[in-house]
Structure formats: structure tokens, C-alpha cells
Design a protein around this motif. Structure first.
Motif, PDB file in Angstrom:
ATOM      1  N   LEU A  98      36.131  37.539  17.099  1.00  0.00           N
ATOM      2  CA  LEU A  98      34.478  37.368  18.278  1.00  0.00           C
ATOM      3  C   LEU A  98      34.942  36.588  19.169  1.00  0.00           C
ATOM      4  CD1 LEU A  98      31.770  37.038  18.547  1.00  0.00           C
ATOM      5  CD2 LEU A  98      31.294  35.912  16.212  1.00  0.00           C
ATOM      6  N   ASN A  99      36.168  35.321  18.293  1.00  0.00           N
ATOM      7  CA  ASN A  99      35.660  34.577  19.572  1.00  0.00           C
ATOM      8  C   ASN A  99      36.674  34.615  20.443  1.00  0.00           C
ATOM      9  OD1 ASN A  99      35.120  32.243  17.745  1.00  0.00           O
ATOM     10  ND2 ASN A  99      36.476  31.623  16.891  1.00  0.00           N
ATOM     11  N   GLY A 100      38.209  35.216  20.677  1.00  0.00           N
ATOM     12  CA  GLY A 100      39.093  36.077  21.616  1.00  0.00           C
ATOM     13  C   GLY A 100      37.788  37.088  22.638  1.00  0.00           C
ATOM     14  N   PHE A 101      37.417  37.760  22.028  1.00  0.00           N
ATOM     15  CA  PHE A 101      36.175  38.597  22.774  1.00  0.00           C
ATOM     16  C   PHE A 101      35.574  37.978  23.425  1.00  0.00           C
ATOM     17  CE2 PHE A 101      33.280  42.139  23.165  1.00  0.00           C
ATOM     18  CZ  PHE A 101      33.615  43.099  23.253  1.00  0.00           C
ATOM     19  N   ARG A 102      34.859  37.057  22.493  1.00  0.00           N
ATOM     20  CA  ARG A 102      33.829  36.524  23.396  1.00  0.00           C
ATOM     21  C   ARG A 102      34.039  35.305  24.111  1.00  0.00           C
ATOM     22  NH1 ARG A 102      31.510  31.749  25.909  1.00  0.00           N
ATOM     23  NH2 ARG A 102      29.318  31.409  25.364  1.00  0.00           N
ATOM     24  N   SER A 103      35.555  35.142  24.688  1.00  0.00           N
ATOM     25  CA  SER A 103      36.288  35.089  25.917  1.00  0.00           C
ATOM     26  C   SER A 103      35.983  35.368  26.808  1.00  0.00           C
ATOM     27  CB  SER A 103      36.892  34.100  24.853  1.00  0.00           C
ATOM     28  OG  SER A 103      38.040  32.871  26.070  1.00  0.00           O
ATOM     29  N   TYR A 104      36.694  36.297  26.499  1.00  0.00           N
ATOM     30  CA  TYR A 104      37.021  37.028  27.373  1.00  0.00           C
ATOM     31  C   TYR A 104      35.441  37.527  28.053  1.00  0.00           C
ATOM     32  CZ  TYR A 104      37.325  41.629  30.197  1.00  0.00           C
ATOM     33  OH  TYR A 104      37.106  42.381  30.845  1.00  0.00           O
ATOM     34  N   VAL A 105      34.529  37.878  27.422  1.00  0.00           N
ATOM     35  CA  VAL A 105      33.847  38.596  28.455  1.00  0.00           C
ATOM     36  C   VAL A 105      32.814  37.195  29.183  1.00  0.00           C
ATOM     37  CG1 VAL A 105      30.734  38.956  27.938  1.00  0.00           C
ATOM     38  CG2 VAL A 105      32.747  39.566  27.004  1.00  0.00           C
ATOM     39  N   ALA A 106      32.734  35.881  29.002  1.00  0.00           N
ATOM     40  CA  ALA A 106      32.282  34.806  29.338  1.00  0.00           C
ATOM     41  C   ALA A 106      33.012  34.470  31.100  1.00  0.00           C
ATOM     42  CB  ALA A 106      32.414  33.525  28.327  1.00  0.00           C
ATOM     43  N   ASP A 107      34.619  34.813  30.318  1.00  0.00           N
ATOM     44  CA  ASP A 107      35.651  34.390  31.884  1.00  0.00           C
ATOM     45  C   ASP A 107      35.125  35.114  32.181  1.00  0.00           C
ATOM     46  OD1 ASP A 107      36.568  32.257  29.901  1.00  0.00           O
ATOM     47  OD2 ASP A 107      38.649  32.843  29.681  1.00  0.00           O
ATOM     48  N   MET A 108      35.439  36.473  32.296  1.00  0.00           N
ATOM     49  CA  MET A 108      34.636  37.422  33.468  1.00  0.00           C
ATOM     50  C   MET A 108      33.809  37.407  34.333  1.00  0.00           C
ATOM     51  SD  MET A 108      32.840  40.772  33.972  1.00  0.00           S
ATOM     52  CE  MET A 108      32.751  41.123  32.485  1.00  0.00           C
ATOM     53  N   VAL A 109      32.814  37.096  33.855  1.00  0.00           N
ATOM     54  CA  VAL A 109      30.963  37.089  34.134  1.00  0.00           C
ATOM     55  C   VAL A 109      31.572  35.998  34.911  1.00  0.00           C
ATOM     56  CG1 VAL A 109      28.964  36.606  33.873  1.00  0.00           C
ATOM     57  CG2 VAL A 109      29.882  38.189  32.570  1.00  0.00           C
ATOM     58  N   GLU A 110      31.876  34.937  34.591  1.00  0.00           N
ATOM     59  CA  GLU A 110      32.202  33.547  35.828  1.00  0.00           C
ATOM     60  C   GLU A 110      32.594  34.331  36.881  1.00  0.00           C
ATOM     61  OE1 GLU A 110      31.193  30.156  37.213  1.00  0.00           O
ATOM     62  OE2 GLU A 110      30.377  31.053  35.642  1.00  0.00           O
ATOM     63  N   SER A 111      34.019  34.241  36.457  1.00  0.00           N
ATOM     64  CA  SER A 111      34.777  34.391  37.053  1.00  0.00           C
ATOM     65  C   SER A 111      34.262  35.723  38.448  1.00  0.00           C
ATOM     66  CB  SER A 111      35.613  34.842  37.198  1.00  0.00           C
ATOM     67  OG  SER A 111      36.822  33.653  36.141  1.00  0.00           O
ATOM     68  N   VAL A 112      33.383  36.648  37.826  1.00  0.00           N
ATOM     69  CA  VAL A 112      32.696  37.629  39.163  1.00  0.00           C
ATOM     70  C   VAL A 112      31.693  36.855  39.521  1.00  0.00           C
ATOM     71  CG1 VAL A 112      31.371  39.375  39.559  1.00  0.00           C
ATOM     72  CG2 VAL A 112      33.197  39.723  37.533  1.00  0.00           C
ATOM     73  N   ARG A 113      31.064  35.667  39.141  1.00  0.00           N
ATOM     74  CA  ARG A 113      29.778  34.846  40.334  1.00  0.00           C
ATOM     75  C   ARG A 113      30.774  34.061  41.182  1.00  0.00           C
ATOM     76  NH1 ARG A 113      27.556  32.978  34.719  1.00  0.00           N
ATOM     77  NH2 ARG A 113      25.165  34.269  33.967  1.00  0.00           N
ATOM     78  N   GLN A 114      32.129  33.562  40.579  1.00  0.00           N
ATOM     79  CA  GLN A 114      32.854  32.813  41.671  1.00  0.00           C
ATOM     80  C   GLN A 114      33.159  33.933  42.574  1.00  0.00           C
ATOM     81  OE1 GLN A 114      35.579  30.694  39.763  1.00  0.00           O
ATOM     82  NE2 GLN A 114      34.301  29.326  37.901  1.00  0.00           N
ATOM     83  N   GLU A 115      33.246  34.745  42.890  1.00  0.00           N
ATOM     84  CA  GLU A 115      34.253  35.661  43.623  1.00  0.00           C
ATOM     85  C   GLU A 115      32.717  35.789  44.959  1.00  0.00           C
ATOM     86  OE1 GLU A 115      36.880  35.062  44.484  1.00  0.00           O
ATOM     87  OE2 GLU A 115      37.907  35.096  43.028  1.00  0.00           O
ATOM     88  N   VAL A 116      31.533  35.821  43.672  1.00  0.00           N
ATOM     89  CA  VAL A 116      30.670  36.346  44.883  1.00  0.00           C
ATOM     90  C   VAL A 116      30.001  35.849  45.492  1.00  0.00           C
ATOM     91  CG1 VAL A 116      27.551  37.595  44.837  1.00  0.00           C
ATOM     92  CG2 VAL A 116      29.943  38.347  42.931  1.00  0.00           C
ATOM     93  N   ALA A 117      30.479  34.446  44.945  1.00  0.00           N
ATOM     94  CA  ALA A 117      29.383  33.237  45.882  1.00  0.00           C
ATOM     95  C   ALA A 117      30.301  33.242  47.319  1.00  0.00           C
ATOM     96  CB  ALA A 117      29.317  31.615  45.266  1.00  0.00           C
ATOM     97  N   THR A 118      31.381  33.598  46.927  1.00  0.00           N
ATOM     98  CA  THR A 118      32.256  33.836  47.989  1.00  0.00           C
ATOM     99  C   THR A 118      32.172  34.633  49.937  1.00  0.00           C
ATOM    100  OG1 THR A 118      33.968  34.432  47.709  1.00  0.00           O
ATOM    101  CG2 THR A 118      34.071  32.402  46.829  1.00  0.00           C
ATOM    102  N   GLY A 119      31.250  35.970  49.074  1.00  0.00           N
ATOM    103  CA  GLY A 119      31.301  36.648  49.724  1.00  0.00           C
ATOM    104  C   GLY A 119      32.219  38.115  49.369  1.00  0.00           C
ATOM    105  N   ALA A 120      33.272  37.633  48.653  1.00  0.00           N
ATOM    106  CA  ALA A 120      34.121  38.924  48.580  1.00  0.00           C
ATOM    107  C   ALA A 120      33.722  40.117  48.671  1.00  0.00           C
ATOM    108  CB  ALA A 120      34.797  38.129  47.838  1.00  0.00           C
ATOM    109  N   THR A 121      34.316  41.198  49.035  1.00  0.00           N
ATOM    110  CA  THR A 121      33.917  42.506  48.255  1.00  0.00           C
ATOM    111  C   THR A 121      34.539  43.097  46.767  1.00  0.00           C
ATOM    112  OG1 THR A 121      35.777  43.184  48.681  1.00  0.00           O
ATOM    113  CG2 THR A 121      34.277  43.047  50.534  1.00  0.00           C
ATOM    114  N   LEU A 122      33.249  44.017  46.668  1.00  0.00           N
ATOM    115  CA  LEU A 122      34.160  44.208  45.590  1.00  0.00           C
ATOM    116  C   LEU A 122      35.107  44.971  44.868  1.00  0.00           C
ATOM    117  CD1 LEU A 122      33.051  45.727  42.326  1.00  0.00           C
ATOM    118  CD2 LEU A 122      32.660  47.658  43.556  1.00  0.00           C
ATOM    119  N   ASP A 123      36.111  45.627  45.664  1.00  0.00           N
ATOM    120  CA  ASP A 123      37.864  45.758  45.587  1.00  0.00           C
ATOM    121  C   ASP A 123      38.488  44.329  45.601  1.00  0.00           C
ATOM    122  OD1 ASP A 123      37.385  48.029  45.936  1.00  0.00           O
ATOM    123  OD2 ASP A 123      38.011  48.467  47.883  1.00  0.00           O
TER     124      ASP A 123
END
Length: 331
Positions: A263-288
Motif C-alpha cells: 500500500l505504501n509503495g503503490f500510494r507513493s507512485y500515484v502521488a508522485d506521478m500526479v504531483e510531477s504531472v502538475r509541475q510539468e503542466v504548470a510550465t506549459g509543457a506538451t503531453l509528449d
């Protein structure tokens, strides 16, 4: 945990390891298959049996029914569906046929999703599988001898699945609850819980407080999660509410029985992925660009976490799909 392997008549892809998790509780852990099957949890109570999730097709559910008769003489009284995806409820029809008094249970959200989305997707499968079969036949013609055996086996499974899905008699839940349903038996309490959105809007968790066992459906699985109908931004919070329960064993939707460490490792992946996507979207990066950067960022920490099933469900392929879903929701 005790373990014994079972498969359906003639083999096929309905193969399960029956593992004893606690007294009166077993997990039928599904082997990776061409047409994926979910795990099933089996809970023997004083007056009957509860089964959680019923696989991608009736033939797989029949394998479990046969094995139930080796485990107990008690009838199945309840069948619980953790969510509306095909590989967790297409075997429902088998249980009322084998046990006429069996009730099928889920929450209101999941039952509505079965009616509005699940039934339509059955017809989508009927339309799509012939193209899949045609492609497999074409691939066999150009395959090397070593590739041909697997492709021929996959073709047989695809044709068998098409016959089953065409003949499905979808059995919808007969009981639906809102947020919580509790069953009190002489030997144990069974809690059906909706803790929030994760893999789907209506994920159902089955919690056995006396036995310290929780059954999660696909809110927790052994490989990279599928988020096509999911809520990535809500997922970690739902798992945090799950973590507040007192349990030691987890029967997941797919993958082996595990403990809190997964549970701890799985949750960490989900949370890290979402936060990383948010950070990249904020820079104006494309999906690719977001896919490339986030996968590179997450791989050192998380790729090895999901390595056990990498040949079956490659982490990078799943992560790219997760990033795409999250990108669409946070953009």
C-alpha cells in the motif's frame, strides 16, 4: 498461507492459486492471462459464503464455483462487485445459477456505472473482438515458428472469449448501498466501504476487522494501475483513508496477497506521478514532453516497484497512460 493451483476444464486462461489468508478466508489469485481475470476473495461465514468479484467471463467464475465445493459445503449467499469493469463482474451470472438465493451486492455508484457504461461495453467487446481475431490470424501468417505457438494460443483464447461474451446474460447487483454496508455474522463482521474515488468513482472495499484483512478491488493491484476510468488526483487520498483501517493482509484486484508495505509503495507512485504531472503542466509543457520528463523522473524510484509483472504489464507503458489521464484532468 496455504496454496493450491486450479484451472478450468481444458486449461484455457482461467488459472488460480487458492491461498488461505486467515481462518475461513481464501484468495483465488488469478494468473496473468490473455483475457485478464481478477482475483476472487472467498469468505466463509457461519451461515454461508461471500465471494468478492467474478472475473472476465462465466467460465472463469465456474472454476471458482467448483473449487468452492472443495472448500466448504455452505452456499454462496453474497457476491460483491468492487467496481464496474468487465473483468470483475462478467462472471456474475454463474452464482445465481449455482446458488439461487445468492444476492449480488455493490454500491449505488457502481451499479449505475454497470447500467450506463458496463452494459454498453459488453456490446463494444462483441464488435471489437472480431478485429482482434483477424489481426491475430494475420500475425500468425507472418510469425516465426517460436512466435507462432503463442499467437495460436492467443487466437484460441480470443475466439473462446468472443463466444462467451456473445452469450453473456449480465447479472446486475440485486442489493446496492450508499457509503457503508455491514453484515454481522456469529463469527465475524464484514464491512463494505466506499472510501472515495480511485480506480473508479465507486470503488468498494471489503474490510474484515476481526481478521485484519482488506479486499481492495483495483484500487490496489500488483502492477501499474489502470487509470482510464480513474481519478488520479483523488486516488492517494482514498488510499490514505484505507490506511487508517487496522489490517495486516491485502487481497488486491490483481497480483498476490500482500501486506501494508505494498500500500505504501503503490500510494507513493500515484502521488508522485500526479504531483510531477502538475509541475510539468504548470510550465506549459506538451503531453509528449510531460510523458518523457515524468517517466524519466519517476523511473529510478518506482520502476523496480512494479518489476514482478513487467513482462505482462510493462511499467513504462502503464505510466505513460497514467500520465496521459492525469494530464487531461489537471490541464
Amino acid at each position: 498461507m496455504d496454496c493450491c493451483a486450479h484451472e478450468g476444464p481444458g486449461g484455457g486462461d482461467a488459472r488460480f492459486d487458492i491461498k488461505k489468508v486467515a481462518d475461513g478466508i481464501w484468495a483465488a489469485v488469478a494468473s496473468p492471462a490473455y483475457k485478464v481475470n481478477c482475483n476472487t476473495a472467498i469468505i466463509e461465514n457461519s451461515d454461508g459464503v461471500m465471494v468478492v468479484d467474478t472475473h472476465s467471463k462465466p467460465s472463469a467464475a465456474r472454476v471458482i464455483v467448483e473449487q468452492l465445493r472443495d472448500l466448504t459445503r455452505k452456499p454462496v449467499r453474497y457476491v460483491v462487485n468492487t467496481h464496474f469493469h468487465w473483468d470483475h463482474w462478467h462472471g456474475n451470472e454463474v452464482y445465481p445459477q449455482a446458488y439461487p438465493d445468492a444476492e449480488i451486492v455493490t454500491n449505488d455508484i457502481t451499479r449505475e456505472a454497470m447500467v450506463k457504461k458496463g452494459l454498453k461495453r459488453i456490446q463494444d467487446h462483441v464488435r471489437q473482438i472480431p478485429s482482434e481475431i483477424a489481426k491475430l490470424k494475420a500475425d500468425i501468417q507472418s510469425a516465426s515458428p517460436t512466435q507462432r505457438a503463442k499467437l495460436e494460443a492467443d487466437l484460441k483464447l480470443a475466439e473462446s472469449y468472443l463466444a462467451e461474451v456473445r452469450a453473456l446474460k449480465p447479472a446486475l447487483p440485486t442489493i446496492a448501498f450508499e457509503r457503508t454496508m455491514k453484515l454481522y455474522r456469529r463469527d465475524r463482521e464484514v464491512q463494505l466501504l466506499h472510501l472515495g474515488r480511485a480506480h473508479t468513482e465507486g470503488d468498494v472495499f471489503v474490510y474484515l476487522p476481526k481478521d485484519k484483512v482488506v479486499i481492495t478491488g483495483d484500487a490496489l493491484i500488483g502492477w501499474t494501475p489502470y487509470m482510464g476510468d480513474g481519478y488520479p488526483e483523488d486516488w492517494a487520498g482514498t488510499l490514505d483513508r484505507l490506511a487508517q483501517l487496522d489490517f495486516t493482509h491485502i487481497i488486491m484486484g490483481h497480483g498476490d496477497v500482500t501486506g501494508r508495505e505494498w500500500l505504501n509503495g503503490f500510494r507513493s507512485y500515484v502521488a508522485d506521478m500526479v504531483e510531477s504531472v502538475r509541475q510539468e503542466v504548470a510550465t506549459g509543457a506538451t503531453l509528449d514532453e510531460v510523458k518523457q520528463r515524468v517517466i524519466a523522473k519517476l523511473a529510478p524510484k518506482h520502476e523496480k516497484t512494479f518489476a514482478a509483472y513487467n513482462d505482462y504489464r510493462p511499467w513504462r507503458t502503464g505510466a505513460a497512460a497514467n500520465i496521459e489521464r492525469t494530464f487531461a484532468m489537471v490541464s
